[in-house]
Write a protein that holds these residues in place. Structure first.
Motif, PDB file in Angstrom:
ATOM      1  N   THR A  38     -21.254   8.752   7.305  1.00  0.00           N
ATOM      2  CA  THR A  38     -20.390   9.644   8.083  1.00  0.00           C
ATOM      3  C   THR A  38     -19.529   8.891   9.092  1.00  0.00           C
ATOM      4  OG1 THR A  38     -22.101  10.056   9.740  1.00  0.00           O
ATOM      5  CG2 THR A  38     -22.024  11.565   7.855  1.00  0.00           C
ATOM      6  N   ARG A  39     -19.366   7.613   8.859  1.00  0.00           N
ATOM      7  CA  ARG A  39     -18.561   6.763   9.743  1.00  0.00           C
ATOM      8  C   ARG A  39     -19.017   6.861  11.196  1.00  0.00           C
ATOM      9  NH1 ARG A  39     -12.393   7.244   7.409  1.00  0.00           N
ATOM     10  NH2 ARG A  39     -12.890   6.467   5.349  1.00  0.00           N
ATOM     11  N   MET A  40     -20.306   6.887  11.370  1.00  0.00           N
ATOM     12  CA  MET A  40     -20.939   6.856  12.705  1.00  0.00           C
ATOM     13  C   MET A  40     -20.544   8.041  13.585  1.00  0.00           C
ATOM     14  SD  MET A  40     -22.543   4.149  12.096  1.00  0.00           S
ATOM     15  CE  MET A  40     -22.416   2.758  10.995  1.00  0.00           C
ATOM     16  N   PHE A  41     -20.283   9.190  12.961  1.00  0.00           N
ATOM     17  CA  PHE A  41     -19.796  10.342  13.717  1.00  0.00           C
ATOM     18  C   PHE A  41     -20.723  10.703  14.876  1.00  0.00           C
ATOM     19  CE2 PHE A  41     -19.195  14.839  14.650  1.00  0.00           C
ATOM     20  CZ  PHE A  41     -17.822  14.891  14.832  1.00  0.00           C
ATOM     21  N   TYR A  42     -22.024  10.794  14.581  1.00  0.00           N
ATOM     22  CA  TYR A  42     -22.944  11.205  15.644  1.00  0.00           C
ATOM     23  C   TYR A  42     -23.446  10.037  16.488  1.00  0.00           C
ATOM     24  CZ  TYR A  42     -22.779  16.058  14.289  1.00  0.00           C
ATOM     25  OH  TYR A  42     -22.347  17.339  14.048  1.00  0.00           O
ATOM     26  N   ILE A  43     -22.839   8.889  16.343  1.00  0.00           N
ATOM     27  CA  ILE A  43     -23.031   7.817  17.318  1.00  0.00           C
ATOM     28  C   ILE A  43     -21.961   7.958  18.397  1.00  0.00           C
ATOM     29  CG2 ILE A  43     -22.779   5.319  17.675  1.00  0.00           C
ATOM     30  CD1 ILE A  43     -24.362   4.908  15.144  1.00  0.00           C
ATOM     31  N   THR A  44     -20.766   8.359  17.981  1.00  0.00           N
ATOM     32  CA  THR A  44     -19.668   8.525  18.937  1.00  0.00           C
ATOM     33  C   THR A  44     -19.567   9.947  19.488  1.00  0.00           C
ATOM     34  OG1 THR A  44     -18.116   8.933  17.128  1.00  0.00           O
ATOM     35  CG2 THR A  44     -18.322   6.664  17.903  1.00  0.00           C
ATOM     36  N   HIS A  45     -20.308  10.887  18.908  1.00  0.00           N
ATOM     37  CA  HIS A  45     -20.331  12.279  19.367  1.00  0.00           C
ATOM     38  C   HIS A  45     -21.784  12.710  19.543  1.00  0.00           C
ATOM     39  CE1 HIS A  45     -16.526  11.842  17.144  1.00  0.00           C
ATOM     40  NE2 HIS A  45     -16.041  12.704  18.012  1.00  0.00           N
ATOM     41  N   ASP A  46     -22.043  13.491  20.561  1.00  0.00           N
ATOM     42  CA  ASP A  46     -23.387  14.002  20.813  1.00  0.00           C
ATOM     43  C   ASP A  46     -23.631  15.226  19.936  1.00  0.00           C
ATOM     44  OD1 ASP A  46     -25.881  14.589  21.896  1.00  0.00           O
ATOM     45  OD2 ASP A  46     -25.024  15.634  23.625  1.00  0.00           O
ATOM     46  N   ILE A  47     -24.644  15.146  19.076  1.00  0.00           N
ATOM     47  CA  ILE A  47     -24.924  16.245  18.142  1.00  0.00           C
ATOM     48  C   ILE A  47     -25.296  17.534  18.881  1.00  0.00           C
ATOM     49  CG2 ILE A  47     -27.368  15.689  17.789  1.00  0.00           C
ATOM     50  CD1 ILE A  47     -26.860  16.432  14.780  1.00  0.00           C
ATOM     51  N   ASP A  48     -25.957  17.417  20.024  1.00  0.00           N
ATOM     52  CA  ASP A  48     -26.386  18.606  20.754  1.00  0.00           C
ATOM     53  C   ASP A  48     -25.248  19.307  21.483  1.00  0.00           C
ATOM     54  OD1 ASP A  48     -29.093  18.467  19.968  1.00  0.00           O
ATOM     55  OD2 ASP A  48     -29.433  16.893  21.459  1.00  0.00           O
ATOM     56  N   SER A  49     -24.130  18.621  21.708  1.00  0.00           N
ATOM     57  CA  SER A  49     -22.986  19.265  22.354  1.00  0.00           C
ATOM     58  C   SER A  49     -21.821  19.472  21.378  1.00  0.00           C
ATOM     59  CB  SER A  49     -22.535  18.462  23.577  1.00  0.00           C
ATOM     60  OG  SER A  49     -22.173  17.154  23.204  1.00  0.00           O
ATOM     61  N   ASP A  50     -22.077  19.293  20.093  1.00  0.00           N
ATOM     62  CA  ASP A  50     -21.050  19.545  19.074  1.00  0.00           C
ATOM     63  C   ASP A  50     -20.765  21.054  19.038  1.00  0.00           C
ATOM     64  OD1 ASP A  50     -19.467  19.837  16.794  1.00  0.00           O
ATOM     65  OD2 ASP A  50     -20.639  18.419  15.615  1.00  0.00           O
ATOM     66  N   PRO A  51     -19.508  21.468  19.248  1.00  0.00           N
ATOM     67  CA  PRO A  51     -19.196  22.896  19.255  1.00  0.00           C
ATOM     68  C   PRO A  51     -19.250  23.543  17.870  1.00  0.00           C
ATOM     69  CG  PRO A  51     -17.198  21.613  19.508  1.00  0.00           C
ATOM     70  CD  PRO A  51     -18.340  20.644  19.557  1.00  0.00           C
ATOM     71  N   ASN A  52     -19.251  22.737  16.810  1.00  0.00           N
ATOM     72  CA  ASN A  52     -19.286  23.262  15.448  1.00  0.00           C
ATOM     73  C   ASN A  52     -20.746  23.415  15.010  1.00  0.00           C
ATOM     74  OD1 ASN A  52     -19.153  23.689  12.659  1.00  0.00           O
ATOM     75  ND2 ASN A  52     -17.263  22.506  12.476  1.00  0.00           N
ATOM     76  N   GLU A  53     -21.304  24.595  15.268  1.00  0.00           N
ATOM     77  CA  GLU A  53     -22.715  24.843  14.975  1.00  0.00           C
ATOM     78  C   GLU A  53     -23.024  24.765  13.481  1.00  0.00           C
ATOM     79  OE1 GLU A  53     -23.959  28.508  16.799  1.00  0.00           O
ATOM     80  OE2 GLU A  53     -23.150  27.907  18.752  1.00  0.00           O
ATOM     81  N   TYR A  54     -22.079  25.176  12.650  1.00  0.00           N
ATOM     82  CA  TYR A  54     -22.268  25.105  11.206  1.00  0.00           C
ATOM     83  C   TYR A  54     -22.414  23.649  10.761  1.00  0.00           C
ATOM     84  CZ  TYR A  54     -21.483  25.771   6.208  1.00  0.00           C
ATOM     85  OH  TYR A  54     -21.615  25.763   4.835  1.00  0.00           O
ATOM     86  N   ARG A  55     -21.562  22.769  11.267  1.00  0.00           N
ATOM     87  CA  ARG A  55     -21.635  21.347  10.918  1.00  0.00           C
ATOM     88  C   ARG A  55     -22.986  20.763  11.331  1.00  0.00           C
ATOM     89  NH1 ARG A  55     -16.823  18.248  12.961  1.00  0.00           N
ATOM     90  NH2 ARG A  55     -17.623  18.857  14.995  1.00  0.00           N
ATOM     91  N   VAL A  56     -23.437  21.095  12.529  1.00  0.00           N
ATOM     92  CA  VAL A  56     -24.718  20.595  13.020  1.00  0.00           C
ATOM     93  C   VAL A  56     -25.854  21.089  12.124  1.00  0.00           C
ATOM     94  CG1 VAL A  56     -26.380  20.696  14.927  1.00  0.00           C
ATOM     95  CG2 VAL A  56     -23.947  20.344  15.402  1.00  0.00           C
ATOM     96  N   LYS A  57     -25.841  22.374  11.778  1.00  0.00           N
ATOM     97  CA  LYS A  57     -26.910  22.920  10.936  1.00  0.00           C
ATOM     98  C   LYS A  57     -26.921  22.273   9.561  1.00  0.00           C
ATOM     99  CE  LYS A  57     -29.197  26.958   9.214  1.00  0.00           C
ATOM    100  NZ  LYS A  57     -29.353  28.382   9.218  1.00  0.00           N
TER     101      LYS A  57
END
Length: 131
Positions: A38-57
């Motif tokens: 995922t090109r380190m997406f959740y290294i540069t973005h905090d998964i718990d504050s991601d506004p896209n709940e569907y993506r997180v789930k």
């Protein structure tokens, strides 16, 4: 920071891993694989504050099925899968061939069902975002 904790794993339907220490090891291996894909997406973005709940789930569901796959097959890396992907063995004129191997169910170590969940996140997209 863990992308998936043990409680979330169980809440999302994870059933293969019952020991939290074993879960921690499998989660770390899965996190490493997913970060690369995922090109380190959740290294540069905090998964718990991601506004896209569907993506997180969907991301966490992908982690759950990948962890369950790793636990049930006993393989964690693409190398482990390659070592167990022999389709035919012949000893003294007796040949044993299997229909499917672990490599038929994976691509670069990623379980096919986990890949489907990751596709839903949009994080595997490699095209241009804007023209």
């Amino acid at each position: 920071m863990m992308l998936l904790n043990f409680e979330d794993y169980k809440d999302l339907g994870g059933i293969q891993v019952t020991d939290e220490d074993e879960f921690d090891k499998l989660e770390k291996a899965t996190e490493t694989l997913f970060n690369a894909l995922t090109r380190m997406f959740y290294i540069t973005h905090d998964i718990d504050s991601d506004p896209n709940e569907y993506r997180v789930k969907m991301f966490r569901m992908a982690m759950v099925v990948q962890i369950d796959f790793a636990k049930s097959t006993g393989v964690v890396t693409a190398y482990d899968i390659a070592q167990q992907s022999i389709k035919s063995v012949s000893i003294d004129g007796t040949t044993v061939t299997t229909d499917k191997t672990l490599s038929d169910l994976t691509n670069n170590g990623l379980y096919d069902l986990a890949r489907q969940y990751l596709f839903e996140t949009g994080l595997l997209y490699r095209g241009a975002w804007r023209c």
